[in-house]
Design a protein around this motif. Structure first.
Motif, PDB file in Angstrom:
ATOM      1  N   GLY A 766     -62.700  43.054 -10.447  1.00  0.00           N
ATOM      2  CA  GLY A 766     -61.489  43.737 -10.045  1.00  0.00           C
ATOM      3  C   GLY A 766     -60.998  43.252  -8.696  1.00  0.00           C
ATOM      4  O   GLY A 766     -61.800  42.936  -7.809  1.00  0.00           O
ATOM      5  N   GLN A 767     -59.679  43.186  -8.549  1.00  0.00           N
ATOM      6  CA  GLN A 767     -59.087  42.710  -7.306  1.00  0.00           C
ATOM      7  C   GLN A 767     -59.083  43.842  -6.282  1.00  0.00           C
ATOM      8  O   GLN A 767     -58.258  44.742  -6.327  1.00  0.00           O
ATOM      9  N   GLY A 768     -60.018  43.786  -5.351  1.00  0.00           N
ATOM     10  CA  GLY A 768     -60.121  44.835  -4.362  1.00  0.00           C
ATOM     11  C   GLY A 768     -60.970  44.408  -3.187  1.00  0.00           C
ATOM     12  O   GLY A 768     -61.648  43.369  -3.216  1.00  0.00           O
ATOM     13  N   PRO A 769     -60.977  45.194  -2.123  1.00  0.00           N
ATOM     14  CA  PRO A 769     -61.718  44.842  -0.911  1.00  0.00           C
ATOM     15  C   PRO A 769     -63.229  44.867  -1.093  1.00  0.00           C
ATOM     16  O   PRO A 769     -63.953  44.226  -0.324  1.00  0.00           O
ATOM     17  N   THR A 770     -63.718  45.612  -2.102  1.00  0.00           N
ATOM     18  CA  THR A 770     -65.167  45.690  -2.305  1.00  0.00           C
ATOM     19  C   THR A 770     -65.760  44.311  -2.565  1.00  0.00           C
ATOM     20  O   THR A 770     -66.863  43.994  -2.103  1.00  0.00           O
ATOM     21  N   VAL A 771     -65.037  43.479  -3.303  1.00  0.00           N
ATOM     22  CA  VAL A 771     -65.514  42.120  -3.589  1.00  0.00           C
ATOM     23  C   VAL A 771     -65.680  41.341  -2.287  1.00  0.00           C
ATOM     24  O   VAL A 771     -66.675  40.634  -2.085  1.00  0.00           O
ATOM     25  N   ILE A 772     -64.710  41.479  -1.386  1.00  0.00           N
ATOM     26  CA  ILE A 772     -64.781  40.770  -0.104  1.00  0.00           C
ATOM     27  C   ILE A 772     -65.959  41.290   0.715  1.00  0.00           C
ATOM     28  O   ILE A 772     -66.646  40.524   1.411  1.00  0.00           O
ATOM     29  N   GLY A 773     -66.224  42.603   0.654  1.00  0.00           N
ATOM     30  CA  GLY A 773     -67.383  43.154   1.351  1.00  0.00           C
ATOM     31  C   GLY A 773     -68.687  42.576   0.841  1.00  0.00           C
ATOM     32  O   GLY A 773     -69.609  42.269   1.624  1.00  0.00           O
ATOM     33  N   LEU A 774     -68.809  42.402  -0.480  1.00  0.00           N
ATOM     34  CA  LEU A 774     -70.014  41.801  -1.057  1.00  0.00           C
ATOM     35  C   LEU A 774     -70.172  40.340  -0.637  1.00  0.00           C
ATOM     36  O   LEU A 774     -71.284  39.875  -0.375  1.00  0.00           O
ATOM     37  N   VAL A 775     -69.055  39.631  -0.569  1.00  0.00           N
ATOM     38  CA  VAL A 775     -69.101  38.249  -0.076  1.00  0.00           C
ATOM     39  C   VAL A 775     -69.610  38.218   1.363  1.00  0.00           C
ATOM     40  O   VAL A 775     -70.411  37.353   1.737  1.00  0.00           O
ATOM     41  N   GLY A 776     -69.163  39.172   2.169  1.00  0.00           N
ATOM     42  CA  GLY A 776     -69.632  39.244   3.551  1.00  0.00           C
ATOM     43  C   GLY A 776     -71.125  39.464   3.639  1.00  0.00           C
ATOM     44  O   GLY A 776     -71.809  38.831   4.468  1.00  0.00           O
ATOM     45  N   ALA A 777     -71.666  40.335   2.798  1.00  0.00           N
ATOM     46  CA  ALA A 777     -73.112  40.561   2.789  1.00  0.00           C
ATOM     47  C   ALA A 777     -73.852  39.276   2.434  1.00  0.00           C
ATOM     48  O   ALA A 777     -74.889  38.938   3.030  1.00  0.00           O
ATOM     49  N   GLY A 778     -73.310  38.514   1.461  1.00  0.00           N
ATOM     50  CA  GLY A 778     -73.930  37.257   1.081  1.00  0.00           C
ATOM     51  C   GLY A 778     -73.893  36.234   2.203  1.00  0.00           C
ATOM     52  O   GLY A 778     -74.866  35.496   2.428  1.00  0.00           O
ATOM     53  N   VAL A 779     -72.782  36.177   2.941  1.00  0.00           N
ATOM     54  CA  VAL A 779     -72.653  35.226   4.047  1.00  0.00           C
ATOM     55  C   VAL A 779     -73.658  35.544   5.157  1.00  0.00           C
ATOM     56  O   VAL A 779     -74.301  34.648   5.721  1.00  0.00           O
ATOM     57  N   ALA A 780     -73.795  36.820   5.502  1.00  0.00           N
ATOM     58  CA  ALA A 780     -74.767  37.211   6.530  1.00  0.00           C
ATOM     59  C   ALA A 780     -76.181  36.856   6.087  1.00  0.00           C
ATOM     60  O   ALA A 780     -77.003  36.390   6.889  1.00  0.00           O
ATOM     61  N   LEU A 781     -76.481  37.078   4.802  1.00  0.00           N
ATOM     62  CA  LEU A 781     -77.809  36.736   4.283  1.00  0.00           C
ATOM     63  C   LEU A 781     -78.072  35.229   4.381  1.00  0.00           C
ATOM     64  O   LEU A 781     -79.179  34.808   4.742  1.00  0.00           O
ATOM     65  N   LEU A 782     -77.069  34.424   4.095  1.00  0.00           N
ATOM     66  CA  LEU A 782     -77.223  32.971   4.212  1.00  0.00           C
ATOM     67  C   LEU A 782     -77.504  32.564   5.660  1.00  0.00           C
ATOM     68  O   LEU A 782     -78.268  31.621   5.914  1.00  0.00           O
ATOM     69  N   GLY A 783     -76.880  33.265   6.612  1.00  0.00           N
ATOM     70  CA  GLY A 783     -77.172  32.973   8.017  1.00  0.00           C
ATOM     71  C   GLY A 783     -78.610  33.229   8.371  1.00  0.00           C
ATOM     72  O   GLY A 783     -79.246  32.437   9.094  1.00  0.00           O
ATOM     73  N   VAL A 784     -79.166  34.332   7.859  1.00  0.00           N
ATOM     74  CA  VAL A 784     -80.577  34.637   8.099  1.00  0.00           C
ATOM     75  C   VAL A 784     -81.460  33.590   7.440  1.00  0.00           C
ATOM     76  O   VAL A 784     -82.463  33.114   8.022  1.00  0.00           O
ATOM     77  N   ILE A 785     -81.121  33.198   6.210  1.00  0.00           N
ATOM     78  CA  ILE A 785     -81.904  32.169   5.503  1.00  0.00           C
ATOM     79  C   ILE A 785     -81.872  30.854   6.276  1.00  0.00           C
ATOM     80  O   ILE A 785     -82.881  30.140   6.359  1.00  0.00           O
ATOM     81  N   PHE A 786     -80.722  30.526   6.866  1.00  0.00           N
ATOM     82  CA  PHE A 786     -80.603  29.297   7.655  1.00  0.00           C
ATOM     83  C   PHE A 786     -81.616  29.276   8.799  1.00  0.00           C
ATOM     84  O   PHE A 786     -82.311  28.277   9.022  1.00  0.00           O
ATOM     85  N   VAL A 787     -81.717  30.378   9.523  1.00  0.00           N
ATOM     86  CA  VAL A 787     -82.644  30.426  10.662  1.00  0.00           C
ATOM     87  C   VAL A 787     -84.099  30.399  10.185  1.00  0.00           C
ATOM     88  O   VAL A 787     -84.940  29.717  10.772  1.00  0.00           O
ATOM     89  N   ILE A 788     -84.387  31.134   9.115  1.00  0.00           N
ATOM     90  CA  ILE A 788     -85.765  31.136   8.588  1.00  0.00           C
ATOM     91  C   ILE A 788     -86.167  29.733   8.160  1.00  0.00           C
ATOM     92  O   ILE A 788     -87.270  29.247   8.487  1.00  0.00           O
TER      93      ILE A 788
END
Length: 804
Positions: A766-788
């Motif tokens: 569905g076209q809504g802000p929730t999708v963008i919020g989930l993308v943000g969670a994924g991006v932050a997780l990738l940042g943590v994975i990068f440092v690890i």
């Protein structure tokens, strides 16, 4: 004699008159262009808002007629048998706002009409198409009249329509009268600014460009205050006229009661009538019937039964209802909150602030263009007065700005425009991402051929060819060619922008010495951000007045101006003797890619930081967020200003990020902060999906904070990630230039993937802000994975098997 005078001026520290006059003329053009845009946007914004107020006024008057007619037809009586239309319409026709009213049945046949006797040339058509009789309220705009169509309905069906003719000259004339003094003030400010440059700037030569910047700011602020004052008077007039018209319509009904000698105390349902009156006129905060100073009926009922008390925070309008047979004072009083005017003015001020930022960058561009012309004159007169490197940098600066600027004019409305084009083409809205994907894919694929052409034919030729393709790719969007045609045009624009980027980059690196490469690179960085911010701000405002097709044409005209400027003023540079063929270039980059992708360290930075950041830029910031905000009812200028905040955030944080990295040499921490902040900003934007935060000031504040955080975050990523790659162990083995070349090329996969991935997520979730919020969670997780991953690699706990 003239030469001696000039020599005397030079020896005294003052520049020659001819040079000061030339600069004064350039600054006059800069000021005139900036203030013309300001006054134009102010006038157009005022027209749009005043037009809305005016049509709301007319619609409110028409609603009284509609209510009376609908009470008749809801009793099962035919519309054509309605009696008393002329009497009902008479007080409305007598007002300045309405010249005619007419009623049509459901087949489009004229049943009743009444026309102002002062407008004998106004002809009401006897028959219209049945589809013209509106099932919903619509506005039709003509050269002379606005036509407000209001449906007439029973409980079960539409039986006809009421049309109100209101002259368009009322709106235009009021705006023109308000803005004539503004034009005079703007002209005086332009002359004063130019006079400052001619008479005083040379005496402040030790202060650099700061006096000019201060004078420009003061000029723009003064002009903005004049525009705001004009708009405030127009909006005040509109609100007052609306309150007056609605009060006069209501007073006419109440006067009939007084003339028949009926006491208001004896009328049942008067409170319901006032409640309906306020419902039809929602801008009114209160409507009351006051008898001898005491409130008999009011809506809302806060003052009912009390002595009437005026409120200083309200615009108050009152009409007496006289009756000659007694001394009772009967008054209809309506209140309109002053905040109604203030809110409309503040919206315009917000637009002007965005326009000021855009104008600041544009004025810098115009000054650079003026500098180019000045240096061109110096070259023709004395080529020894300026170094070749400085001259070439002065000439090339506006080119990249122009290129990014005219492309960015469309960003605020392009996603929604492409969605509508997909629907018009009989396709799903998921296909709206195709033009964006084709643009970035074509951009990436054009880089290698453009580099080869630059070496063979010179960077100026490649830049000119890129401008031609980019102009075609944006100007032809104004024609109705369907989604696939627009996809092809966006691919053409992507190729053009890629060629411009390579042409400008090659040109800079050919003319600047090694010790000034950073200054050359800064031209590209600043040109991109300044062009993006200015284009977004202006395009989002212009689309309200020119429509998308008009903005596409304006963008094409700017591209043509850039093409002429580049052709006439940009000097040629010598091509290098060693020319690398395109086939060899492709083989070389393919070989380099095979060499670097075996490095876990390289892949870690690319997949966890670089590609996600680029995907957010194209897939979220410029594609998804405009769609979501448009879905939530935000105007195009609001969307453009939100994305402009992203660009400002990047500009602000980039300056500090580079200093932090240079001082600490710790790129991993800065990149982690950028990834986490980016994810946090997108997650905050995703909170719009919760019902409690939808609409109002809370959602606007949340959007502003969220996008600002994403912009600041990307400023912590864009430059530090290239430094991280350039200082990696792989770069020390293969060479930083080779590794960075491959990184920048492969990183553009994020540009290509962003719109496609987000469109598919919208399709699935569905076209809504929730999708963008989930993308943000994924991006932050990738940042943590990068440092690890980086920590594990440094400790020797993770090894990547490589082929010999």
């Amino acid at each position: 004699m003239t030469s001696a005078a000039n020599n005397e001026e030079v020896s005294s520290g003052r520049r020659p008159i001819s040079e000061r006059l030339f600069e004064a003329v350039v600054l006059l053009l800069v000021a005139a262009t900036s203030l013309f845009v300001l006054v134009y946007v102010g006038f157009a914004d005022g027209r749009r808002t005043y037009e809305q107020i005016h049509l709301e006024l007319v619609s409110a008057q028409g609603s009284f007629v509609r209510n009376s007619i609908e009470k008749f037809v809801r009793d099962g009586l035919p519309l054509r048998q309605y009696v008393g239309f002329s009497t009902l319409a008479a007080p409305i026709i007598e007002s300045e706002e309405v010249d005619a009213l007419a009623v049509y049945d459901s087949s489009g046949k004229l049943l009743f009409s009444t026309v102002d006797k002062k407008k004998p040339n106004l002809k009401i058509p006897d028959q219209v198409a049945a589809a013209t009789v509106a099932s919903e309220r619509t506005i039709k705009t003509g050269d002379e009249y606005y036509q407000v169509w209001i449906p007439l309905k029973t409980r079960f069906e539409s039986v006809g329509g009421l049309v109100i003719y209101t002259p368009a000259s009322l709106v235009t004339g009021r705006l023109v009268r308000a803005f004539v003094p503004v034009i005079g003030i703007a002209a005086a400010l332009c002359i004063a600014f130019s006079g400052f440059a001619f008479f005083f700037k040379s005496r402040l030569s030790g202060a650099g460009e700061r006096p000019t910047q201060i004078a420009y700011t003061l000029m723009f602020v003064a002009a903005t205050l004049a525009v705001v004052a004009a708009l405030a008077s127009v909006y005040y007039d509109g609100v007052q006229r609306k309150a007056k018209a609605s009060a006069e319509t209501m007073s006419q009904r109440l006067s009939d009661v007084v003339e028949f000698g009926i006491r208001f105390h004896d009328i049942d349902g008067l409170d319901r009538a006032f409640a309906e009156y306020r419902r039809v006129n929602p801008e009114l905060s209160q409507a009351a019937l006051v008898i001898n100073g005491k409130v008999l009926v009011s809506s809302p009922k806060m003052q009912q039964g009390r002595t009437w008390a005026s409120d200083a925070s309200q615009f108050e309008y009152s009409i007496e209802l006289p009756y000659v047979h007694d001394s009772t004072v009967r008054t209809l009083v309506v209140d309109v909150p002053r905040s109604v005017v203030y809110e409309r003015v503040l919206r315009s001020v917000k637009n002007f602030l965005a326009l000021f930022v855009a104008s600041a960058f544009l004025s810098g561009l115009f000054l650079q263009v003026g500098g180019s012309l000045r240096y061109s004159r110096l070259f023709s007169g004395n080529s020894d007065s300026l170094s070749s490197t400085d001259a070439c940098l002065v000439f090339i600066r506006p080119v990249f700005f122009f290129a990014v600027f005219f492309d960015s004019l469309t960003y605020s409305f392009l996603p929604k425009f492409m969605q509508q084009t997909a629907l018009d083409s009989g396709l799903s809205t998921a296909y709206a991402s195709a033009p964006f994907t084709s643009y970035y894919l074509a951009f990436a694929l054009s880089l290698i051929p453009a580099g080869s052409l630059s070496e063979r034919l010179g960077p100026k030729f490649v830049t000119l060819l890129g401008l031609v393709l980019a102009a075609i790719g944006v100007m032809w969007l104004s024609f109705p060619i369907g989604l696939w045609g627009m996809t092809a045009l966006r691919a053409c624009a992507g190729i053009g922008q890629g060629m411009i980027f390579i042409g400008v980059q090659t040109y800079i690196f050919k003319v600047v010495p090694p010790e000034r490469k950073t200054q050359g690179a800064a031209i590209i960085v600043f040109g991109f951000q300044a062009g993006l911010i200015s284009g977004m701000a202006l395009g989002s405002l212009l689309v309200n007045f020119l429509d998308p097709a008009g903005v596409f044409k304006v963008a094409g005209l700017v591209a043509i101006v850039a093409l002429i400027y580049t052709t006439v003023l940009l000097p040629e540079v010598q091509s290098v003797s060693e020319k690398l063929g395109m086939v060899n270039a492709v083989r070389d980059i393919a070989h380099q890619i095979r060499g670097v992708v075996k490095s876990f360290e390289f892949l870690n930075a690319l997949l966890c930081i670089g590609i996600p950041a680029k995907a957010i830029l194209t897939g979220v910031v410029t594609f998804s967020i405009p769609l979501v905000l448009g879905q939530y009812g935000y105007r195009s200028e609001d969307i453009g200003q939100v994305i402009m905040l992203y660009g400002l955030g990047v500009v602000i944080s980039s300056a500090y990020a580079s200093k932090i990295v240079d001082r600490t040499r710790n790129t991993a921490t800065v990149l982690l902060a950028g990834a986490v902040m980016s994810g946090l900003g997108l997650w905050l934007f995703g909170l719009l999906g919760s019902g409690s935060l939808q609409g109002g000031a809370h959602s606007t504040a949340l959007i502003t904070i969220a996008i600002g955080i994403v912009g600041l975050a990307h400023g912590l990523i864009n430059a530090p990630v290239t430094t991280h790659v350039a200082h990696s162990r792989l770069a020390s083995q293969l060479g930083s230039t080779q590794v960075l070349t491959v990184y920048r090329f492969v990183e553009r996969g994020g540009h290509v993937a962003g719109p496609f991935v987000l469109s598919q997520l919208f399709l699935l979730m569905g076209q809504g802000p929730t999708v963008i919020g989930l993308v943000g969670a994924g991006v932050a997780l990738l940042g943590v994975i990068f440092v690890i991953n980086r920590l594990l690699t440094e400790r020797g706990q993770l090894r990547l098997e490589t082929a010999p």
